[in-house]
Design an enzyme around this catalytic site. Sequence first.
Site, PDB file in Angstrom:
ATOM      1  N   LYS A   9      40.890  27.090  44.312  1.00  0.00           N
ATOM      2  CA  LYS A   9      42.191  27.326  44.951  1.00  0.00           C
ATOM      3  C   LYS A   9      42.510  26.214  45.966  1.00  0.00           C
ATOM      4  O   LYS A   9      41.629  25.416  46.331  1.00  0.00           O
ATOM      5  CB  LYS A   9      42.156  28.707  45.620  1.00  0.00           C
ATOM      6  CG  LYS A   9      41.957  29.869  44.637  1.00  0.00           C
ATOM      7  CD  LYS A   9      41.961  31.200  45.376  1.00  0.00           C
ATOM      8  CE  LYS A   9      41.692  32.374  44.457  1.00  0.00           C
ATOM      9  NZ  LYS A   9      41.689  33.663  45.197  1.00  0.00           N
ATOM     10  N   TYR A  49      49.125  36.167  38.157  1.00  0.00           N
ATOM     11  CA  TYR A  49      48.786  37.287  39.042  1.00  0.00           C
ATOM     12  C   TYR A  49      49.666  38.515  38.802  1.00  0.00           C
ATOM     13  O   TYR A  49      49.872  39.309  39.709  1.00  0.00           O
ATOM     14  CB  TYR A  49      48.880  36.839  40.504  1.00  0.00           C
ATOM     15  CG  TYR A  49      47.668  36.063  40.999  1.00  0.00           C
ATOM     16  CD1 TYR A  49      46.369  36.571  40.851  1.00  0.00           C
ATOM     17  CD2 TYR A  49      47.816  34.834  41.637  1.00  0.00           C
ATOM     18  CE1 TYR A  49      45.262  35.865  41.299  1.00  0.00           C
ATOM     19  CE2 TYR A  49      46.696  34.117  42.098  1.00  0.00           C
ATOM     20  CZ  TYR A  49      45.429  34.648  41.925  1.00  0.00           C
ATOM     21  OH  TYR A  49      44.329  33.955  42.381  1.00  0.00           O
ATOM     22  N   PHE A  57      49.622  42.259  49.375  1.00  0.00           N
ATOM     23  CA  PHE A  57      49.225  40.863  49.621  1.00  0.00           C
ATOM     24  C   PHE A  57      49.834  39.890  48.600  1.00  0.00           C
ATOM     25  O   PHE A  57      49.611  38.684  48.686  1.00  0.00           O
ATOM     26  CB  PHE A  57      47.695  40.734  49.612  1.00  0.00           C
ATOM     27  CG  PHE A  57      47.025  41.184  48.333  1.00  0.00           C
ATOM     28  CD1 PHE A  57      46.922  40.339  47.238  1.00  0.00           C
ATOM     29  CD2 PHE A  57      46.497  42.469  48.233  1.00  0.00           C
ATOM     30  CE1 PHE A  57      46.318  40.752  46.056  1.00  0.00           C
ATOM     31  CE2 PHE A  57      45.882  42.888  47.056  1.00  0.00           C
ATOM     32  CZ  PHE A  57      45.798  42.023  45.969  1.00  0.00           C
ATOM     33  N   ARG A  85      31.643  35.525  37.587  1.00  0.00           N
ATOM     34  CA  ARG A  85      31.963  36.542  38.614  1.00  0.00           C
ATOM     35  C   ARG A  85      30.776  36.716  39.564  1.00  0.00           C
ATOM     36  O   ARG A  85      30.957  36.821  40.772  1.00  0.00           O
ATOM     37  CB  ARG A  85      32.302  37.895  37.966  1.00  0.00           C
ATOM     38  CG  ARG A  85      33.589  37.948  37.182  1.00  0.00           C
ATOM     39  CD  ARG A  85      34.844  37.786  37.987  1.00  0.00           C
ATOM     40  NE  ARG A  85      35.059  38.781  39.016  1.00  0.00           N
ATOM     41  CZ  ARG A  85      36.196  38.890  39.723  1.00  0.00           C
ATOM     42  NH1 ARG A  85      37.226  38.066  39.487  1.00  0.00           N
ATOM     43  NH2 ARG A  85      36.321  39.789  40.652  1.00  0.00           N
ATOM     44  N   THR A  91      35.230  39.803  46.055  1.00  0.00           N
ATOM     45  CA  THR A  91      36.575  39.327  46.421  1.00  0.00           C
ATOM     46  C   THR A  91      36.673  39.058  47.921  1.00  0.00           C
ATOM     47  O   THR A  91      37.204  38.032  48.338  1.00  0.00           O
ATOM     48  CB  THR A  91      37.626  40.382  46.003  1.00  0.00           C
ATOM     49  OG1 THR A  91      37.509  40.594  44.599  1.00  0.00           O
ATOM     50  CG2 THR A  91      39.028  39.929  46.349  1.00  0.00           C
ATOM     51  N   ARG A 102      31.439  32.376  47.477  1.00  0.00           N
ATOM     52  CA  ARG A 102      32.187  32.948  48.599  1.00  0.00           C
ATOM     53  C   ARG A 102      31.250  33.334  49.741  1.00  0.00           C
ATOM     54  O   ARG A 102      31.596  33.193  50.919  1.00  0.00           O
ATOM     55  CB  ARG A 102      32.993  34.157  48.120  1.00  0.00           C
ATOM     56  CG  ARG A 102      34.187  33.769  47.243  1.00  0.00           C
ATOM     57  CD  ARG A 102      34.730  34.979  46.502  1.00  0.00           C
ATOM     58  NE  ARG A 102      36.015  34.727  45.833  1.00  0.00           N
ATOM     59  CZ  ARG A 102      36.549  35.567  44.961  1.00  0.00           C
ATOM     60  NH1 ARG A 102      35.924  36.692  44.630  1.00  0.00           N
ATOM     61  NH2 ARG A 102      37.716  35.283  44.407  1.00  0.00           N
ATOM     62  N   ASN A 112      39.540  32.659  49.794  1.00  0.00           N
ATOM     63  CA  ASN A 112      38.217  32.875  49.191  1.00  0.00           C
ATOM     64  C   ASN A 112      37.869  31.860  48.089  1.00  0.00           C
ATOM     65  O   ASN A 112      36.997  32.105  47.260  1.00  0.00           O
ATOM     66  CB  ASN A 112      38.065  34.324  48.724  1.00  0.00           C
ATOM     67  CG  ASN A 112      39.072  34.703  47.659  1.00  0.00           C
ATOM     68  OD1 ASN A 112      39.841  33.859  47.192  1.00  0.00           O
ATOM     69  ND2 ASN A 112      39.067  35.960  47.271  1.00  0.00           N
ATOM     70  N   HIS A 115      38.933  31.451  41.900  1.00  0.00           N
ATOM     71  CA  HIS A 115      39.328  32.523  40.986  1.00  0.00           C
ATOM     72  C   HIS A 115      38.429  32.451  39.757  1.00  0.00           C
ATOM     73  O   HIS A 115      38.099  31.365  39.287  1.00  0.00           O
ATOM     74  CB  HIS A 115      40.785  32.340  40.535  1.00  0.00           C
ATOM     75  CG  HIS A 115      41.130  33.182  39.341  1.00  0.00           C
ATOM     76  ND1 HIS A 115      41.546  34.492  39.448  1.00  0.00           N
ATOM     77  CD2 HIS A 115      41.061  32.920  38.005  1.00  0.00           C
ATOM     78  CE1 HIS A 115      41.731  34.989  38.236  1.00  0.00           C
ATOM     79  NE2 HIS A 115      41.442  34.061  37.340  1.00  0.00           N
ATOM     80  N   GLU A 126      43.941  33.921  30.190  1.00  0.00           N
ATOM     81  CA  GLU A 126      44.137  32.957  31.276  1.00  0.00           C
ATOM     82  C   GLU A 126      43.839  31.511  30.839  1.00  0.00           C
ATOM     83  O   GLU A 126      44.533  30.588  31.249  1.00  0.00           O
ATOM     84  CB  GLU A 126      43.269  33.342  32.473  1.00  0.00           C
ATOM     85  CG  GLU A 126      43.724  34.642  33.139  1.00  0.00           C
ATOM     86  CD  GLU A 126      42.811  35.087  34.263  1.00  0.00           C
ATOM     87  OE1 GLU A 126      43.116  36.117  34.894  1.00  0.00           O
ATOM     88  OE2 GLU A 126      41.767  34.431  34.525  1.00  0.00           O
TER      89      GLU A 126
HETATM   90  P1  IDP Z   1      39.340  38.382  42.592  1.00  0.00           P
HETATM   91  O1  IDP Z   1      39.909  37.029  42.923  1.00  0.00           O
HETATM   92  O2  IDP Z   1      37.975  38.576  43.172  1.00  0.00           O
HETATM   93  O3  IDP Z   1      39.388  38.687  41.117  1.00  0.00           O
HETATM   94  P2  IDP Z   1      41.605  40.203  42.857  1.00  0.00           P
HETATM   95  O4  IDP Z   1      41.478  41.652  43.193  1.00  0.00           O
HETATM   96  O5  IDP Z   1      41.951  39.855  41.450  1.00  0.00           O
HETATM   97  O6  IDP Z   1      40.249  39.470  43.324  1.00  0.00           O
HETATM   98  O7  IDP Z   1      42.702  39.587  43.837  1.00  0.00           O
HETATM   99  C1  IDP Z   1      43.232  38.296  43.594  1.00  0.00           C
HETATM  100  C2  IDP Z   1      43.229  37.528  44.875  1.00  0.00           C
HETATM  101  O8  IDP Z   1      44.140  38.140  45.788  1.00  0.00           O
HETATM  102  C3  IDP Z   1      41.888  37.525  45.635  1.00  0.00           C
HETATM  103  O9  IDP Z   1      41.009  36.508  45.205  1.00  0.00           O
HETATM  104  C4  IDP Z   1      42.335  37.305  47.069  1.00  0.00           C
HETATM  105  O10 IDP Z   1      42.554  35.916  47.331  1.00  0.00           O
HETATM  106  C5  IDP Z   1      43.670  38.032  47.109  1.00  0.00           C
HETATM  107  N1  IDP Z   1      43.490  39.391  47.657  1.00  0.00           N
HETATM  108  C6  IDP Z   1      42.956  40.450  47.037  1.00  0.00           C
HETATM  109  N2  IDP Z   1      42.938  41.541  47.839  1.00  0.00           N
HETATM  110  C7  IDP Z   1      43.486  41.133  49.008  1.00  0.00           C
HETATM  111  C8  IDP Z   1      43.750  41.802  50.246  1.00  0.00           C
HETATM  112  O11 IDP Z   1      43.479  42.985  50.426  1.00  0.00           O
HETATM  113  N3  IDP Z   1      44.317  41.030  51.231  1.00  0.00           N
HETATM  114  C9  IDP Z   1      44.626  39.710  51.063  1.00  0.00           C
HETATM  115  N4  IDP Z   1      44.393  39.054  49.905  1.00  0.00           N
HETATM  116  C10 IDP Z   1      43.837  39.753  48.891  1.00  0.00           C
HETATM  117 MG    MG Z   2      40.998  38.958  39.848  1.00  0.00          MG
END
Ligand code: IDP
Ligand code: MG
Length: 151
Positions: A9, A49, A57, A85, A91, A102, A112, A115, A126
């Site tokens: 990212k 997304y 968010f 993963r 996450t 992370r 973080n 992706h 994707e």
């Molecule tokens: P992932 O990246 O671990 O698969 P996802 O649930 O798919 O997590 O969420 C996509 C991205 O959205 C996350 O990597 C993170 O950057 C952001 N995100 C997810 N949950 C939150 C939150 O509660 N607050 C702020 N950003 C979030």
């Molecule tokens: Mg995800």
Amino acid sequence: MERSLILLKPDAVQRQLIGTIINRIEGRGLKLIGLKLIKMSNELASEHYKAHIEKPFYKGLVSFITSGPLVCIAVEGNNAVSLIRNSMGSTNPVDSHPGTIRGDLAIDIGRNLIHGSDSVEEGSREVNLFFTPNELITYSLANEDWITEPQ
Ligand code: IDP
Ligand code: MG
């Protein structure tokens, strides 16, 4: 063969962690079949997304992910999705174990770094969203039999 999309990212690019993170992915033995630097459009971000469109968010996520260049990587191999993963960590970096990307390099859920596709179906969707067929290269690694036992 399983495929997964990795995005380094905009925070990873700005923090000059591209090499560090790719080093971990390659070091694990995963095979890169596509690699490029892009600036994500709003259209691509909303398609990528779309599962999060109702989340609180979402707006901040799209604004962040389109804010600067990012690195797209396609990986192919047995268990590619779960291997990546696990290497990424949770996450929320607060919950990520040391040793994960992370867990070692990030502290905030909104920054973080990486992706990775969360299922085999999403991996295929994707990779096809970010890469055209001629940007993906199928090849053998010379040391493949030293990474995966031949079946
Ligand atoms: P992932 O990246 O671990 O698969 P996802 O649930 O798919 O997590 O969420 C996509 C991205 O959205 C996350 O990597 C993170 O950057 C952001 N995100 C997810 N949950 C939150 C939150 O509660 N607050 C702020 N950003 C979030
Ligand atoms: Mg995800």
